[in-house]
Write a protein that holds these residues in place. Structure first.
Motif, PDB file in Angstrom:
ATOM      1  N   PRO A  78       0.826  -1.211   0.000  1.00 51.59           N
ATOM      2  CA  PRO A  78       0.000   0.000   0.000  1.00 51.59           C
ATOM      3  C   PRO A  78       0.860   1.261   0.000  1.00 51.59           C
ATOM      4  CG  PRO A  78      -0.856  -1.598   1.573  1.00 51.59           C
ATOM      5  CD  PRO A  78       0.482  -2.128   1.119  1.00 51.59           C
ATOM      6  N   SER A  79       0.464   2.213  -0.783  1.00 51.70           N
ATOM      7  CA  SER A  79       1.160   3.494  -0.837  1.00 51.70           C
ATOM      8  C   SER A  79       0.810   4.335   0.389  1.00 51.70           C
ATOM      9  CB  SER A  79       0.775   4.253  -2.107  1.00 51.70           C
ATOM     10  OG  SER A  79       1.270   5.575  -2.085  1.00 51.70           O
ATOM     11  N   THR A  80       1.757   5.114   0.840  1.00 50.31           N
ATOM     12  CA  THR A  80       1.498   6.089   1.895  1.00 50.31           C
ATOM     13  C   THR A  80       1.265   7.478   1.306  1.00 50.31           C
ATOM     14  OG1 THR A  80       3.871   6.516   2.165  1.00 50.31           O
ATOM     15  CG2 THR A  80       2.893   4.818   3.562  1.00 50.31           C
ATOM     16  N   GLU A  81       1.296   7.582  -0.027  1.00 49.23           N
ATOM     17  CA  GLU A  81       1.152   8.870  -0.705  1.00 49.23           C
ATOM     18  C   GLU A  81      -0.276   9.145  -1.167  1.00 49.23           C
ATOM     19  OE1 GLU A  81       3.616  11.094  -1.095  1.00 49.23           O
ATOM     20  OE2 GLU A  81       5.092   9.798  -0.086  1.00 49.23           O
ATOM     21  N   PHE A  82      -1.007   8.080  -1.506  1.00 54.03           N
ATOM     22  CA  PHE A  82      -2.366   8.226  -2.016  1.00 54.03           C
ATOM     23  C   PHE A  82      -3.085   6.900  -1.825  1.00 54.03           C
ATOM     24  CE2 PHE A  82      -0.615   5.829  -5.350  1.00 54.03           C
ATOM     25  CZ  PHE A  82      -1.554   5.529  -6.315  1.00 54.03           C
ATOM     26  N   GLN A 181      -5.055  18.619 -21.392  1.00 49.58           N
ATOM     27  CA  GLN A 181      -5.360  18.855 -22.797  1.00 49.58           C
ATOM     28  C   GLN A 181      -6.400  17.869 -23.306  1.00 49.58           C
ATOM     29  OE1 GLN A 181      -1.762  19.268 -25.164  1.00 49.58           O
ATOM     30  NE2 GLN A 181      -0.634  20.047 -23.389  1.00 49.58           N
ATOM     31  N   SER A 182      -7.173  18.317 -24.263  1.00 53.61           N
ATOM     32  CA  SER A 182      -8.221  17.486 -24.850  1.00 53.61           C
ATOM     33  C   SER A 182      -7.619  16.214 -25.443  1.00 53.61           C
ATOM     34  CB  SER A 182      -8.947  18.278 -25.942  1.00 53.61           C
ATOM     35  OG  SER A 182      -9.903  17.474 -26.597  1.00 53.61           O
ATOM     36  N   GLY A 183      -8.286  15.103 -25.200  1.00 54.43           N
ATOM     37  CA  GLY A 183      -7.831  13.834 -25.741  1.00 54.43           C
ATOM     38  C   GLY A 183      -6.985  13.024 -24.790  1.00 54.43           C
ATOM     39  N   TYR A 184      -6.595  13.627 -23.647  1.00 52.37           N
ATOM     40  CA  TYR A 184      -5.766  12.931 -22.674  1.00 52.37           C
ATOM     41  C   TYR A 184      -6.328  13.131 -21.273  1.00 52.37           C
ATOM     42  CZ  TYR A 184      -2.432  13.066 -26.514  1.00 52.37           C
ATOM     43  OH  TYR A 184      -1.837  12.928 -27.738  1.00 52.37           O
ATOM     44  N   VAL A 185      -6.359  12.068 -20.503  1.00 50.43           N
ATOM     45  CA  VAL A 185      -6.687  12.162 -19.091  1.00 50.43           C
ATOM     46  C   VAL A 185      -5.391  12.467 -18.348  1.00 50.43           C
ATOM     47  CG1 VAL A 185      -7.558  10.936 -17.067  1.00 50.43           C
ATOM     48  CG2 VAL A 185      -8.609  10.547 -19.313  1.00 50.43           C
ATOM     49  N   ARG A 186      -5.381  13.494 -17.550  1.00 47.08           N
ATOM     50  CA  ARG A 186      -4.174  13.868 -16.800  1.00 47.08           C
ATOM     51  C   ARG A 186      -4.008  12.928 -15.608  1.00 47.08           C
ATOM     52  NH1 ARG A 186      -1.207  18.536 -16.651  1.00 47.08           N
ATOM     53  NH2 ARG A 186      -1.316  18.197 -18.918  1.00 47.08           N
ATOM     54  N   GLY A 187      -2.941  12.142 -15.633  1.00 43.39           N
ATOM     55  CA  GLY A 187      -2.614  11.260 -14.526  1.00 43.39           C
ATOM     56  C   GLY A 187      -1.569  11.902 -13.631  1.00 43.39           C
ATOM     57  N   PHE A 188      -1.305  11.273 -12.490  1.00 47.62           N
ATOM     58  CA  PHE A 188      -0.408  11.870 -11.511  1.00 47.62           C
ATOM     59  C   PHE A 188       0.555  10.823 -10.964  1.00 47.62           C
ATOM     60  CE2 PHE A 188      -4.434  14.083 -11.562  1.00 47.62           C
ATOM     61  CZ  PHE A 188      -4.032  15.392 -11.807  1.00 47.62           C
ATOM     62  N   ASN A 189       1.836  11.042 -11.208  1.00 47.37           N
ATOM     63  CA  ASN A 189       2.870  10.191 -10.636  1.00 47.37           C
ATOM     64  C   ASN A 189       3.245  10.708  -9.252  1.00 47.37           C
ATOM     65  OD1 ASN A 189       3.372   8.298 -12.758  1.00 47.37           O
ATOM     66  ND2 ASN A 189       4.388   9.933 -13.910  1.00 47.37           N
ATOM     67  N   HIS A 190       2.970   9.906  -8.246  1.00 45.96           N
ATOM     68  CA  HIS A 190       3.490  10.212  -6.923  1.00 45.96           C
ATOM     69  C   HIS A 190       4.948   9.756  -6.895  1.00 45.96           C
ATOM     70  CE1 HIS A 190      -0.427  11.457  -5.333  1.00 45.96           C
ATOM     71  NE2 HIS A 190      -0.908  10.565  -6.183  1.00 45.96           N
ATOM     72  N   PRO A 191       5.730  10.140  -5.880  1.00 48.87           N
ATOM     73  CA  PRO A 191       7.170   9.886  -5.931  1.00 48.87           C
ATOM     74  C   PRO A 191       7.524   8.509  -6.487  1.00 48.87           C
ATOM     75  CG  PRO A 191       6.671  11.102  -3.952  1.00 48.87           C
ATOM     76  CD  PRO A 191       5.345  10.814  -4.621  1.00 48.87           C
ATOM     77  N   CYS A 192       8.295   8.532  -7.564  1.00 45.89           N
ATOM     78  CA  CYS A 192       8.642   7.304  -8.278  1.00 45.89           C
ATOM     79  C   CYS A 192      10.065   7.440  -8.807  1.00 45.89           C
ATOM     80  CB  CYS A 192       7.653   7.044  -9.413  1.00 45.89           C
ATOM     81  SG  CYS A 192       7.549   8.386 -10.625  1.00 45.89           S
ATOM     82  N   GLY A 193      10.622   6.350  -9.299  1.00 46.45           N
ATOM     83  CA  GLY A 193      11.980   6.433  -9.802  1.00 46.45           C
ATOM     84  C   GLY A 193      12.513   5.109 -10.282  1.00 46.45           C
ATOM     85  N   CYS A 194      13.743   5.166 -10.778  1.00 44.57           N
ATOM     86  CA  CYS A 194      14.385   3.974 -11.327  1.00 44.57           C
ATOM     87  C   CYS A 194      15.864   4.004 -10.967  1.00 44.57           C
ATOM     88  CB  CYS A 194      14.186   3.946 -12.839  1.00 44.57           C
ATOM     89  SG  CYS A 194      14.675   2.408 -13.626  1.00 44.57           S
TER      90      CYS A 194
END
Length: 249
Positions: A78-82, A181-194
């Motif tokens: 489980p995420s602690t961010e969302f 923008q039209s045509g795209y749902v705005r998603g949200f990256n919570h702290p992530c990385g590689c």
């Protein structure tokens, strides 16, 4: 995104309603607000994300394996961010870290969109410093088009460590110059990385560890979300290895 609970097959009428409503929904999530892109503030935010990535990397507690095979393991907790999940992927890629990083580096007209099926386009919106960027990632539809195209606007820090590890560290930001923008749902990256880590004793191999905790937004059946991330992350490693192999040919 849920806590790993499948809800069974999605009825056709629900799937159709999902596609329709997805195209019209642009739900916003809490963002780190950087309206003027102040370099000092951006450095502080990205530095905190990098520290969080190190904590994720070191903390082995609570992970549950949801997919494993072909040398790749995908886990979640489980995420602690969302109200969703934090996913971790691990795999060994045949190639030195510098070679592997070329395929992951945030760059306009870079290699990422050429091999990663989940990235249609990658844009650098602003270069704050040589290692700090504002980026926009556009993703194609997925899961038999149940997941419509999305875009993500992130603050990204590239950081290198003394042991040769190269990392990307990212989180969503509110960037007024790039509204939904039209045509795209705005998603949200919570702290992530590689992490591209050297493998001790095997200089021609790289240990790639990735962390994702993404709010896809829109109205998505929970079982679609729960199955999408493990599958897409496993494909990420498979396609990354194929891309590196072509470079070595």
């Amino acid at each position: 995104m849920g806590r790993g609970r499948g809800l069974g097959p999605t009825p056709p009428h629900v799937a159709l309603r999902t596609v329709i409503s997805e195209c019209t929904c642009l739900r916003r999530a809490p963002l780190t607000s950087l309206p003027t892109m102040d370099p000092a503030q951006a450095a502080d935010v990205s530095g905190a994300v990098a520290e969080k990535m190190l904590l994720y990397r070191k903390d082995e507690s609570g992970w549950k394996t949801c997919r494993s095979g072909k040398g790749v393991t995908i886990s979640w907790r489980p995420s602690t961010e969302f109200p969703g999940n934090l996913y971790k992927g691990e795999g060994i890629i045949n190639g030195i870290p510098e070679e592997v990083w070329k395929f992951l580096a945030p760059a306009d007209n870079g290699l990422r969109a050429k091999w990663d099926d989940n990235v249609k386009e990658f844009q650098v919106l602003e270069l704050i410093k040589d290692d700090l960027f504002i980026t926009r990632t556009i993703t194609p539809s997925a899961a038999m088009k149940l997941i419509s195209p999305r875009d993500f606007v992130d603050l990204v820090l590239v950081k290198k460590y003394d042991d040769g590890t190269i990392t990307s560290n990212a989180t969503n930001v509110d960037y007024p110059s790039c509204p939904p923008q039209s045509g795209y749902v705005r998603g949200f990256n919570h702290p992530c990385g590689c992490f591209c880590e050297p493998v001790p004793g095997e200089p021609n191999k790289t240990h790639v560890v990735s962390f994702f905790q993404t709010d896809l937004s829109g109205y998505l059946p929970q079982n679609v979300v729960n199955s999408f991330f493990p599958h897409s992350m496993a494909e990420f490693y498979n396609n990354l290895q194929k891309a590196v192999n072509k470079l070595q040919e």
